[in-house]
Design a protein around this motif. Structure first.
Motif, PDB file in Angstrom:
ATOM      1  N   HIS A 163       1.002  -2.041   0.106  1.00 41.63           N
ATOM      2  CA  HIS A 163      -0.108  -0.192  -0.232  1.00 41.63           C
ATOM      3  C   HIS A 163       0.630   0.971  -0.451  1.00 41.63           C
ATOM      4  O   HIS A 163       1.829   1.239  -0.088  1.00 41.63           O
ATOM      5  CB  HIS A 163      -1.557   0.078   1.319  1.00 41.63           C
ATOM      6  CG  HIS A 163      -0.011  -0.150   2.572  1.00 41.63           C
ATOM      7  ND1 HIS A 163      -0.524  -0.440   3.184  1.00 41.63           N
ATOM      8  CD2 HIS A 163       1.069  -0.239   2.974  1.00 41.63           C
ATOM      9  CE1 HIS A 163       0.141  -0.401   5.056  1.00 41.63           C
ATOM     10  NE2 HIS A 163       0.706  -0.705   4.515  1.00 41.63           N
ATOM     11  N   SER A 165       0.581   3.787   2.089  1.00 40.93           N
ATOM     12  CA  SER A 165       1.281   4.024   3.573  1.00 40.93           C
ATOM     13  C   SER A 165       2.255   4.539   3.838  1.00 40.93           C
ATOM     14  O   SER A 165       2.515   5.451   4.513  1.00 40.93           O
ATOM     15  CB  SER A 165       0.008   3.463   4.306  1.00 40.93           C
ATOM     16  OG  SER A 165      -1.055   3.363   4.184  1.00 40.93           O
ATOM     17  N   ARG A 189       0.638  -6.867  -4.793  1.00 44.20           N
ATOM     18  CA  ARG A 189      -0.301  -8.250  -3.753  1.00 44.20           C
ATOM     19  C   ARG A 189       0.003  -9.487  -4.755  1.00 44.20           C
ATOM     20  O   ARG A 189      -0.359  -9.361  -5.208  1.00 44.20           O
ATOM     21  CB  ARG A 189      -1.723  -7.811  -3.604  1.00 44.20           C
ATOM     22  CG  ARG A 189      -2.449  -5.729  -3.129  1.00 44.20           C
ATOM     23  CD  ARG A 189      -2.185  -5.918  -1.521  1.00 44.20           C
ATOM     24  NE  ARG A 189      -2.337  -5.010  -1.234  1.00 44.20           N
ATOM     25  CZ  ARG A 189      -3.665  -4.138  -0.698  1.00 44.20           C
ATOM     26  NH1 ARG A 189      -4.627  -4.531  -0.603  1.00 44.20           N
ATOM     27  NH2 ARG A 189      -3.339  -3.329  -0.260  1.00 44.20           N
ATOM     28  N   GLN A 203      -2.799   3.417  -5.264  1.00 39.26           N
ATOM     29  CA  GLN A 203      -3.872   3.751  -4.572  1.00 39.26           C
ATOM     30  C   GLN A 203      -3.425   5.326  -4.649  1.00 39.26           C
ATOM     31  O   GLN A 203      -2.584   5.392  -5.339  1.00 39.26           O
ATOM     32  CB  GLN A 203      -2.869   2.947  -3.138  1.00 39.26           C
ATOM     33  CG  GLN A 203      -2.919   1.398  -2.750  1.00 39.26           C
ATOM     34  CD  GLN A 203      -3.744   1.435  -1.598  1.00 39.26           C
ATOM     35  OE1 GLN A 203      -2.782   2.059  -1.134  1.00 39.26           O
ATOM     36  NE2 GLN A 203      -4.145   0.687  -1.246  1.00 39.26           N
ATOM     37  N   GLY A 304      -7.557   6.346   1.650  1.00 38.31           N
ATOM     38  CA  GLY A 304      -6.386   5.449   0.660  1.00 38.31           C
ATOM     39  C   GLY A 304      -7.244   4.973  -0.114  1.00 38.31           C
ATOM     40  O   GLY A 304      -8.280   4.618   0.138  1.00 38.31           O
TER      41      GLY A 304
HETATM   42  N1  PHE Z   1      -3.696   1.132   3.792  1.00 39.23           N
HETATM   43  C1  PHE Z   1      -5.080   0.702   3.343  1.00 39.23           C
HETATM   44  C2  PHE Z   1      -4.856  -0.052   2.261  1.00 39.23           C
HETATM   45  O1  PHE Z   1      -4.381  -0.268   1.682  1.00 39.23           O
HETATM   46  C3  PHE Z   1      -5.727   1.976   3.351  1.00 39.23           C
HETATM   47  C4  PHE Z   1      -6.211   3.021   4.513  1.00 39.23           C
HETATM   48  C5  PHE Z   1      -4.896   4.075   4.005  1.00 39.23           C
HETATM   49  C6  PHE Z   1      -6.633   2.623   5.629  1.00 39.23           C
HETATM   50  C7  PHE Z   1      -4.969   5.121   5.227  1.00 39.23           C
HETATM   51  C8  PHE Z   1      -6.826   3.614   6.002  1.00 39.23           C
HETATM   52  C9  PHE Z   1      -6.131   5.178   5.814  1.00 39.23           C
HETATM   53  O2  PHE Z   1      -5.898  -1.434   2.562  1.00 39.23           O
END
Ligand code: PHE
Length: 338
Positions: A163, A165, A189, A203, A304
């Motif tokens: 992700h 993040s 993934r 994303q 996200g």
């Molecule tokens: N990183 C999460 C995902 O890939 C998405 C997300 C980002 C959720 C930021 C909360 C806050 O599923």
């Protein structure tokens, strides 16, 4: 003789024919040359006048030959140019032109929406350390939530980010609050692919940190994005959800009527208030790097979302695998205005 010669010069229509005339009159054994050679036989008193006469004829012929030669050469050149000329009336070759991929265009739109709200767009790396992809996001190695993100591990222990993040953490290591960023990019993934799952997709991550940031700010931001994407009447809905790096966490959906008149809630992504453990992990990493602890006690939200989902729902694309199969019959449908 002069009249006759000039006549022949003018009626020569090719350079070859002209050469023949030239040889006949002024060549080594031509008529003029012979006349000059026979001057010696004349009585001396006539020689001078006759010599001048012949020389005058010769210069007249030389001039006429030269002029005719130029004319014929020019005509030959004109004919060649005409026969080799490009036919500008032929239709030109149509070269195929490329275009931005639909997903790039959706990401560009999203970036525009967030830039207008004062966000900075940054990008990150696709090969990550588990410290950033997981640990600092409150997902230690023993945490069952790691299973939520099926991971491509590299032989050196690093991984393909699951992700965007981890860029929350990387950005906070280098910058102080208040901050507002969005991070577009590819994520990976380790999953079986089907109509709604791909092993690579995109994303857009968002992170806002400051003082007294609340869930209301998050909701307003997502609603503003939905209006930017789907028009002024777009509605958003939040449902409780779980992400280790948020507290509380939520999933958000948009109510949208597609061009075929169907309306439904479409789930776009996850979001939530930044978990204090994330701020603490960032401060620990900052401290280890000799920097000040500045994040504990701050407030912020993150979200996200997946542009592929937006594209599939907005344009009725039934299978996520179409995006990356490089089939131009699919990709060429998304040109010009969307
Ligand atoms: N990183 C999460 C995902 O890939 C998405 C997300 C980002 C959720 C930021 C909360 C806050 O599923």
């Amino acid at each position: 003789m002069q009249q006759e010669a000039l006549q022949e010069i003018h009626s020569a229509t090719t350079l070859d024919a002209l050469q023949t005339v030239k040889t006949k009159y002024v060549g080594k054994s031509g008529l003029i040359t012979k006349e000059l050679g026979s001057l010696g036989k004349l009585p001396p008193e006539e020689r001078r006048a006759r010599g001048a006469e012949i020389n005058a004829v010769r210069s007249a012929l030389d001039a006429a030959l030269k002029e005719r030669e130029d004319t014929l050469k020019r005509a030959a050149l004109d004919a060649r140019l005409a026969s080799e000329a490009i036919d500008v009336t032929l239709p030109g070759l149509q070269l195929p032109s490329g275009g931005l991929h639909l997903i790039s265009r959706i990401l560009n739109d999203l970036e525009g929406i967030y830039e207008r709200m004062g966000y900075t767009v940054i990008e990150g790396q696709e090969v990550e350390d588990d410290a950033y992809n997981f640990d600092a996001l409150n997902i230690p190695w023993y945490h069952p939530a790691r299973d939520l993100w099926d991971t491509f591990w590299l032989e050196d222990g690093r991984l393909l980010r699951t992700h965007t993040s981890p860029m929350q953490v990387r950005y906070m290591l280098e910058h102080s609050a208040p901050l507002k960023i969005v991070v577009p990019g590819k994520v990976y993934r380790y999953e079986a692919t089907d109509a709604t799952h791909e092993s690579m997709f995109h994303q857009l991550e968002g992170l806002v940190v400051g003082d007294n940031i609340s869930m209301a700010d998050l909701k307003g931001t997502i609603a503003e994005m939905a209006r930017g994407l789907f028009g002024a009447s777009a509605k958003v809905r939040f449902q409780p959800s779980y992400y280790p790096f948020t507290e509380p966490g939520a999933d958000f959906s948009v109510w949208w009527e597609n061009p075929r008149g169907e309306s439904k809630w479409l789930e776009l992504g996850g979001c939530g208030m930044v978990h204090q453990n994330v701020f603490k992990a960032v401060d620990d990493l900052r401290e280890a790097a000799g920097k000040e602890r500045i994040y504990e006690g701050k407030t912020g939200f993150a979200f996200g979302l997946g542009p592929e989902r937006i594209a599939m729902l907005k344009y009725g694309i039934p299978d996520i695998r179409y995006f990356y199969a490089n089939d131009l019959r699919v990709l060429e449908q998304f040109r010009g205005e969307l």
